[in-house]
Design a protein around this motif. Structure first.
Motif, mmCIF file in Angstrom:
data_model
loop_
_atom_site.group_PDB
_atom_site.id
_atom_site.type_symbol
_atom_site.label_atom_id
_atom_site.label_comp_id
_atom_site.label_asym_id
_atom_site.label_seq_id
_atom_site.Cartn_x
_atom_site.Cartn_y
_atom_site.Cartn_z
ATOM 1 N N HIS A 41 -12.911 2.597 -8.999
ATOM 2 C CA HIS A 41 -12.113 3.893 -8.744
ATOM 3 C C HIS A 41 -10.771 4.646 -9.957
ATOM 4 O O HIS A 41 -10.857 5.452 -10.367
ATOM 5 C CB HIS A 41 -12.412 4.005 -7.014
ATOM 6 C CG HIS A 41 -11.686 5.361 -7.074
ATOM 7 N ND1 HIS A 41 -10.411 6.195 -7.003
ATOM 8 C CD2 HIS A 41 -12.637 6.122 -6.526
ATOM 9 C CE1 HIS A 41 -10.857 7.462 -6.526
ATOM 10 N NE2 HIS A 41 -11.622 7.425 -5.868
ATOM 11 N N ASP A 42 -9.714 2.785 -10.076
ATOM 12 C CA ASP A 42 -8.813 3.804 -10.339
ATOM 13 C C ASP A 42 -8.481 3.302 -11.295
ATOM 14 O O ASP A 42 -7.139 3.626 -12.069
ATOM 15 C CB ASP A 42 -8.035 3.087 -9.591
ATOM 16 C CG ASP A 42 -7.949 3.688 -7.923
ATOM 17 O OD1 ASP A 42 -8.146 4.470 -7.668
ATOM 18 O OD2 ASP A 42 -6.494 3.204 -7.755
ATOM 19 N N ASN A 43 -9.684 3.147 -11.638
ATOM 20 C CA ASN A 43 -9.672 2.195 -13.600
ATOM 21 C C ASN A 43 -8.054 1.501 -13.865
ATOM 22 O O ASN A 43 -7.559 1.482 -14.862
ATOM 23 C CB ASN A 43 -10.242 3.076 -14.766
ATOM 24 C CG ASN A 43 -11.208 3.364 -15.144
ATOM 25 O OD1 ASN A 43 -11.839 2.472 -14.925
ATOM 26 N ND2 ASN A 43 -11.565 4.631 -14.873
ATOM 27 N N PRO A 55 -17.594 -9.842 -5.811
ATOM 28 C CA PRO A 55 -18.849 -10.757 -5.239
ATOM 29 C C PRO A 55 -20.161 -10.360 -5.794
ATOM 30 O O PRO A 55 -20.878 -10.941 -6.101
ATOM 31 C CB PRO A 55 -19.074 -10.567 -3.735
ATOM 32 C CG PRO A 55 -17.952 -8.426 -2.914
ATOM 33 C CD PRO A 55 -17.143 -8.998 -4.453
ATOM 34 N N LYS A 56 -20.731 -8.818 -6.189
ATOM 35 C CA LYS A 56 -21.953 -8.389 -5.915
ATOM 36 C C LYS A 56 -21.605 -8.414 -7.824
ATOM 37 O O LYS A 56 -22.905 -8.357 -8.823
ATOM 38 C CB LYS A 56 -22.558 -7.267 -5.545
ATOM 39 C CG LYS A 56 -22.164 -7.913 -4.246
ATOM 40 C CD LYS A 56 -22.922 -6.321 -3.676
ATOM 41 C CE LYS A 56 -23.160 -6.209 -2.359
ATOM 42 N NZ LYS A 56 -21.777 -5.759 -1.912
ATOM 43 N N GLY A 57 -20.393 -9.063 -8.829
ATOM 44 C CA GLY A 57 -20.647 -8.511 -10.367
ATOM 45 C C GLY A 57 -20.534 -7.011 -10.452
ATOM 46 O O GLY A 57 -21.093 -6.919 -11.435
ATOM 47 N N GLY A 99 -13.633 -1.997 -5.719
ATOM 48 C CA GLY A 99 -13.444 -0.666 -5.412
ATOM 49 C C GLY A 99 -12.455 -0.068 -5.829
ATOM 50 O O GLY A 99 -13.022 1.103 -7.075
ATOM 51 N N THR A 100 -11.145 -0.249 -5.929
ATOM 52 C CA THR A 100 -10.402 -0.002 -6.596
ATOM 53 C C THR A 100 -9.969 -0.070 -8.281
ATOM 54 O O THR A 100 -10.188 0.902 -9.234
ATOM 55 C CB THR A 100 -8.934 -0.598 -6.488
ATOM 56 O OG1 THR A 100 -8.677 -0.845 -4.776
ATOM 57 C CG2 THR A 100 -7.953 -0.394 -6.858
ATOM 58 N N ALA A 101 -10.925 -1.193 -8.741
ATOM 59 C CA ALA A 101 -10.581 -1.027 -9.889
ATOM 60 C C ALA A 101 -12.258 -0.634 -10.574
ATOM 61 O O ALA A 101 -12.012 0.242 -11.676
ATOM 62 C CB ALA A 101 -11.604 -2.847 -9.639
ATOM 63 N N GLY A 142 -7.547 -0.854 0.388
ATOM 64 C CA GLY A 142 -7.636 -1.415 2.332
ATOM 65 C C GLY A 142 -8.109 -2.200 2.572
ATOM 66 O O GLY A 142 -8.222 -2.921 3.509
ATOM 67 N N ILE A 143 -9.754 -2.287 2.273
ATOM 68 C CA ILE A 143 -10.833 -3.078 2.665
ATOM 69 C C ILE A 143 -10.221 -4.542 1.818
ATOM 70 O O ILE A 143 -10.389 -5.588 3.481
ATOM 71 C CB ILE A 143 -12.335 -2.793 1.869
ATOM 72 C CG1 ILE A 143 -12.474 -1.736 2.225
ATOM 73 C CG2 ILE A 143 -12.593 -3.673 2.524
ATOM 74 C CD1 ILE A 143 -14.059 -0.962 2.210
ATOM 75 N N THR A 144 -9.722 -4.850 1.353
ATOM 76 C CA THR A 144 -9.298 -6.078 0.721
ATOM 77 C C THR A 144 -7.983 -6.115 1.281
ATOM 78 O O THR A 144 -7.840 -7.307 2.103
ATOM 79 C CB THR A 144 -9.374 -5.981 -0.482
ATOM 80 O OG1 THR A 144 -9.920 -5.672 -1.418
ATOM 81 C CG2 THR A 144 -7.813 -7.104 -1.374
ATOM 82 N N ILE A 145 -6.660 -5.348 0.840
ATOM 83 C CA ILE A 145 -5.439 -5.405 2.270
ATOM 84 C C ILE A 145 -5.922 -6.157 3.545
ATOM 85 O O ILE A 145 -5.706 -7.440 4.141
ATOM 86 C CB ILE A 145 -4.226 -4.626 2.019
ATOM 87 C CG1 ILE A 145 -4.225 -4.572 0.573
ATOM 88 C CG2 ILE A 145 -3.691 -4.781 3.316
ATOM 89 C CD1 ILE A 145 -3.093 -3.469 0.653
ATOM 90 N N ILE A 154 1.368 -1.249 -0.331
ATOM 91 C CA ILE A 154 -0.126 -0.034 -0.106
ATOM 92 C C ILE A 154 0.837 1.245 0.760
ATOM 93 O O ILE A 154 2.164 1.853 0.638
ATOM 94 C CB ILE A 154 -0.913 -0.008 1.332
ATOM 95 C CG1 ILE A 154 -1.667 1.560 0.858
ATOM 96 C CG2 ILE A 154 -0.244 -0.193 2.743
ATOM 97 C CD1 ILE A 154 -3.436 0.172 1.238
ATOM 98 N N GLY A 155 0.422 2.288 -0.855
ATOM 99 C CA GLY A 155 2.074 3.723 -1.158
ATOM 100 C C GLY A 155 0.477 4.418 -0.162
ATOM 101 O O GLY A 155 -0.466 4.634 -0.194
ATOM 102 N N GLN A 156 0.983 4.585 0.989
ATOM 103 C CA GLN A 156 0.641 5.992 1.768
ATOM 104 C C GLN A 156 1.185 7.205 1.977
ATOM 105 O O GLN A 156 2.400 6.900 1.984
ATOM 106 C CB GLN A 156 0.204 5.854 3.131
ATOM 107 C CG GLN A 156 0.869 5.298 3.510
ATOM 108 C CD GLN A 156 0.806 5.107 5.192
ATOM 109 O OE1 GLN A 156 0.037 3.773 5.217
ATOM 110 N NE2 GLN A 156 0.917 5.245 6.389
#
Ligand SMILES: NC(=O)c1ccc[n+]([C@@H]2O[C@H](COP(=O)([O-])OP(=O)(O)OC[C@H]3O[C@@H](n4cnc5c(N)ncnc54)[C@H](OP(=O)(O)O)[C@@H]3O)[C@@H](O)[C@H]2O)c1
Length: 281
Positions: free
Chosen positions: A102-104, A124-126, A98-100, A191-194, A56-58
């Motif tokens: 948001h960040d493309n 999970p929800k497609g 979320g990242t996919a 962050g959620i995934t990590i 993670i980069g912060q």
């Protein structure tokens, strides 16, 4: 703090370690090149896989985006190059939807030489659209982990898993990916995934790249679901610190596999080295 200098020569050596054709110990290297071999050599080794590393980069104040969601280039140029090197060393890169969205994210290797990893989106929800950059056909494997019945475009592999208390068990995700032939994985975010993999005790290493930037407010890099009330109960990983140039990297070992991997590169692997993920299949 170890300095890291990634010359062409040292990166070629790391890629040779990855393909099993070289060790990372022999040769005459500068201090910075030795730092690079110490950082990337253990991740390149295939005799210690499965290896699960999260990165993670912060900012200095522990944030990954502004309040408006601007998350581009929290990491400096050397932090970004480091991320691409990590991608080049693993079989697959995992991100949350979320990242996919948001960040493309393309999740390809562009800032160094090396192979593109498989791309895995936990969705999970497609929700991920078919034209998302992470699903673009470019020769790399593309996988989606989902709970729902949702057809995907040709060439995208679907892993269907059940939800347990509303989420996938990270252990089930790792096990399924391992069965698909993906042993070494980079959990790239968010962050959620990590945090899910961290709390499940499945990370071999956690790498936190800190950029000299103060954002002031915005999402925190990692928030676990189960809080520790006492500092004595918190995770205090075995940590090495590397100066990347624009960013400082905290390379945290979280499992016996991590300790094994930072032994001298020519040493025989200890028998406990496959503990965390080999028991998943
Ligand atoms: N600085 C960095 O290094 C970095 C790296 C990556 C991303 N980011 C930033 O992080 C932000 C996105 O991160 P995020 O933490 O909000 O989201 P995220 O981790 O990218 O995605 C979270 C979503 O993925 C799905 N998911 C992940 N693990 C799951 C599990 N075990 N079981 C079921 N579903 C799971 C869920 O989807 P559903 O919601 O559909 O249930 C969950 O809400 C963006 O702003 C991005 O720019 C920063």
């Amino acid at each position: 703090m170890h300095s890291v200098t990634v010359t062409r020569q040292v990166w070629d050596r790391v890629l040779a370690v990855r393909s099993g054709h070289a060790c990372a110990c022999c040769g005459v290297w500068s201090e910075g090149e030795k730092g690079a071999l110490a950082l990337y050599g253990p991740l390149a080794r295939r005799d210690l896989t499965p290896m699960v590393v999260a990165q993670i980069g912060q900012s200095l104040d522990g944030r990954v985006a502004t309040v408006s969601g601007d998350a581009r280039d929290v990491s400096g140029p050397d932090g970004l190059a480091h991320l691409h090197r990590l991608r080049a060393l693993v079989d697959g890169v995992v991100i949350g939807v979320g990242t996919a969205l948001h960040d493309n994210s393309r999740l390809t290797v562009r800032l160094c030489s090396g192979p593109n990893p498989a791309r895995i989106v936990i969705d999970p929800k497609g929700r991920l659209p078919d034209d998302a950059p992470a699903l673009r056909a470019d020769g790399a494997r593309r996988l989606v982990v989902q709970a729902v019945e949702r057809p995907r475009i040709a060439g995208v592999e679907v892993i269907r898993l059940p939800l347990v208390d509303g989420i996938f068990r990270p252990r089930d995700i790792l096990s399924a990916l391992q069965k698909s032939g993906l042993s070494s994985l980079l959990i790239e975010g968010g962050g959620i995934t990590i945090a899910g993999f961290l709390e499940a005790g499945l990370l071999t290493r956690l790498q936190v790249a800190v950029a000299p930037l103060l954002i002031g407010a915005g999402p925190a890099s990692l928030t676990t679901k189960i809080p520790h009330l006492k500092l004595a109960d918190c995770i205090r990983p075995d940590t090495r610190v590397f100066g990347l140039g624009s960013d400082v990297l905290f390379d945290c070992g979280l499992s016996p596999d991590a300790s094994a991997a930072t032994l001298p590169i020519h040493a025989p692997a200890p028998t406990h080295a496959h503990r965390s993920a080999s028991s998943l299949s």
